[in-house]
Design an enzyme around this catalytic site. Structure first.
Site, PDB file in Angstrom:
ATOM      1  N   ASN A 184       0.819  -1.273  -0.097  1.00  6.10           N
ATOM      2  CA  ASN A 184       0.058   0.046  -0.095  1.00  6.10           C
ATOM      3  C   ASN A 184       0.819   1.206  -0.028  1.00  6.10           C
ATOM      4  O   ASN A 184       1.739   1.581   0.754  1.00  6.10           O
ATOM      5  CB  ASN A 184      -0.834  -0.129   1.110  1.00  6.10           C
ATOM      6  CG  ASN A 184      -1.906   1.157   1.250  1.00  6.10           C
ATOM      7  OD1 ASN A 184      -2.062   1.686   0.136  1.00  6.10           O
ATOM      8  ND2 ASN A 184      -1.981   1.656   2.501  1.00  6.10           N
ATOM      9  N   CYS A 185       0.258   2.085  -0.817  1.00 11.19           N
ATOM     10  CA  CYS A 185       1.437   3.379  -1.141  1.00 11.19           C
ATOM     11  C   CYS A 185       0.536   4.609  -0.696  1.00 11.19           C
ATOM     12  O   CYS A 185       0.776   5.847  -1.059  1.00 11.19           O
ATOM     13  CB  CYS A 185       2.094   3.434  -2.175  1.00 11.19           C
ATOM     14  SG  CYS A 185       2.825   2.155  -2.850  1.00 11.19           S
ATOM     15  N   VAL A 186      -0.547   4.436  -0.203  1.00 12.81           N
ATOM     16  CA  VAL A 186      -1.341   5.623  -0.461  1.00 12.81           C
ATOM     17  C   VAL A 186      -1.902   6.183   0.884  1.00 12.81           C
ATOM     18  O   VAL A 186      -2.404   5.348   1.865  1.00 12.81           O
ATOM     19  CB  VAL A 186      -2.790   5.177  -1.354  1.00 12.81           C
ATOM     20  CG1 VAL A 186      -3.749   6.431  -1.325  1.00 12.81           C
ATOM     21  CG2 VAL A 186      -2.531   5.164  -2.685  1.00 12.81           C
TER      22      VAL A 186
END
Lengths: 128, 428
Positions: B241-243
């Protein structure tokens, strides 16, 4: 599918009934989805899908169906869409959408497309 | 399932000709890490830099943070199904370089990802200002597609962490902590008079840059399942997950899940920690209905008296959180939810995008809309080219001297929704 993302249109035109308008803002997509719900459609995807907040991404795609897949409680969809519209106004009131570079805009299209690709790959979409 | 976690405390990090640990200092070989990362043809650049607590250093944009761990005894390998072969983990002994991390940085997409300041007024909002960080700055091959770049970045971090952790294999730990959860009937029989408590761990699983992996399985493709809490300590869960930097659960946070840690602290004293239910946060409403039904079914099946629920992200996951809370409560199990809040600038709007009457007990991890000032730093690891478009930044937020103002949500893990932070919103 109601969407303002041209890449969703390109990908699924002819396979889904697509209500696309490139002039639409994020809010307009929510409002279009709300109108479908009033006409008897059911939400298949969450209106706030993606952790990118409504004042961060210009793009939104929502899939609805004339048939409910899960026998949800009455008014669930209407509550969800109204809460989403309220969340939109809260975030935009806090800080409006930035003027993104074209590269960023394309990244946002990719993210939105990816969320919908995940949905379209779900076996439940092939049930009908 | 019983796991001994051998902690080797790291107080400094330095470059050296090979990678090893001596007297609390982690020495890393820059060239070997760069070579390892560049084995992946999707990446054309890899530069290793170090960041220590108290230094005038800013790291941005951060993708993932990983604590180096290595399996010393027992089945399987760390990060099973992703780096290690697929095989059950969570038993035996694992060594951890506590106080050291591997951080991957680099621009994945144009707008996301967060900031870590190693000193100054904003350092206190992230736990990684207190760790000795081996930063790997990556660059993609020309024309690399976003999904492939995310995957390459994720693997670069995990591979580097596994490489660094080898240095811990033959060391004598400074401290050994033992965690044990027995099979259900034995676990209930061990403390029959204590309340049986579980934990629902909701994994981000919405799509590109919003994914999590359990034994290598994409979490959006599984149905709720039961996990021994010790499995997570061996890297059974990996972040993709990057958000939203502020409430992203990095791989470090999965390895060091604070809810699991605290439940073990209370285990056998005032509660009986029975196990973890894993579930996901899909985009499909039908998935949400089905999986929240299953979470409630498992909670009831396990005979739980109460459980804690954590989520990752805002908006769509709030609906999963509320569905889980409602259905578990209706199944007769008491629920406390843990989450961060986005109540708008004045703090008066709804904090979450969804709500149910059953969600009447909540632990707050703070609110991400607060604006904070970031002074200039002497050194930058990564780039500040995107700060105005990073989540929490805004047009004109950057000043010529390198300082900027931004919402708290730009800082990695500042309002992380599992409580691995020091913020809370209070009711006055």
């Amino acid at each position: 599918m109601v969407t303002n993302n041209v890449r969703c249109l390109e990908k699924w035109e002819g396979k889904l009934q697509i209500d696309y308008n490139e002039e639409w803002a994020y809010l307009d997509v929510l409002l279009a989805a709300r109108d479908y719900i009033h006409r008897g459609y059911f939400l298949l995807t969450h209106p706030l899908a993606g952790s990118v907040k409504p004042n961060q991404t210009p793009f939104k795609s929502i899939i609805l169906s004339e048939e409910s897949l899960e026998g949800a409680e009455d008014f669930r969809d209407l509550t969800l869409i109204e809460e989403s519209i309220e969340a939109y106004h809260k975030f935009m009131g806090n800080r409006p959408l930035p003027e993104w570079s074209e590269k960023s805009v394309e990244d946002f299209r990719t993210i939105d497309l990816s969320l919908m690709e995940g949905v379209m790959a779900n076996p439940i979409m092939n049930r009908r | 399932m019983k796991l001994e976690l051998g902690k080797i405390y790291i107080r400094d990090v330095q470059f050296a000709e090979k990678t090893y640990v001596k007297d609390g200092t982690l020495y890393v070989c820059k060239e070997e890490i760069e070579k390892l990362v560049l084995e992946d043809e999707r990446l054309t650049g890899a530069r290793v830099e170090l960041a220590r607590p108290g230094e005038s250093v800013r790291i941005s944009p951060v993708k993932d943070v990983i604590e180096p761990r290595v399996k010393v005894e027992g089945n399987g390998a760390v990060f099973p199904g992703v780096i290690g072969k697929v095989g059950q983990v969570g038993e035996g002994r694992t060594h951890a370089l506590v106080g050291a991390t591997v951080i991957t940085c680099g621009k994945i997409v144009g707008f996301q990802e967060g900031v870590i300041d190693m000193s100054g007024p904003t350092a206190k909002y992230t736990p990684f200002s207190q760790t000795n960080n081996v930063c790997v700055v990556i660059e993609p091959a020309d024309g690399l597609e976003t999904h492939d770049y995310e995957a390459a970045g994720r693997m670069a971090g995990l591979k580097t962490a596994v490489y660094v952790a080898e240095a811990a294999k033959n060391l004598v730990p400074d401290e050994i902590v033992t965690y044990e959860t027995k099979p259900l009937l034995e676990q209930i029989a061990q403390y029959p008079d204590l309340p049986k408590i579980g934990y629902v761990h909701m994994l981000q699983s919405q799509g590109l840059l919003h994914d999590t992996y359990y034994y290598g399985v994409d979490a959006k493709k599984f149905i709720p399942t039961i996990m021994y809490p010790t499995e997570i300590m061996d890297g059974a869960i990996v972040s993709g997950n990057c958000v939203a930097p502020c409430d992203k659960v990095t791989t470090y946070h999965h390895l060091n899940n604070p809810v699991i840690e605290d439940l073990y602290q209370h285990h056998g004293k005032d509660l009986n920690f029975v196990g973890v239910i894993l579930t996901n946060e899909n985009v499909f409403l039908a998935d949400k209905e089905r999986h929240s039904d299953m979470v409630a079914k498992l909670a009831k099946y396990l005979g739980l008296d109460g459980l804690l629920i954590t989520e990752e992200g805002y908006g769509n996951p709030d609906t999963d959180l509320m569905m889980n809370c409602k259905k578990v409560t209706q199944a007769g199990v008491k629920v406390v939810i843990i989450t961060d809040e986005f109540p708008g600038r004045d703090g008066k709007s709804y904090s979450l995008a969804d709500a149910v009457p059953e969600a009447d007990t909540m632990v707050s991890c703070g609110q991400g809309n607060l604006i904070v000032h970031f002074p200039p730093m002497d050194k930058l690891i990564g780039t500040m080219d995107y700060v105005e478009s990073q989540i929490g930044g805004y047009a004109g937020c950057m000043n010529e001297d390198g300082s900027f103002d931004a919402e708290l949500q730009i800082i990695i893990a500042s309002t992380i929704a599992n409580g691995f932070n020091k913020l809370a919103a209070r009711t006055y």
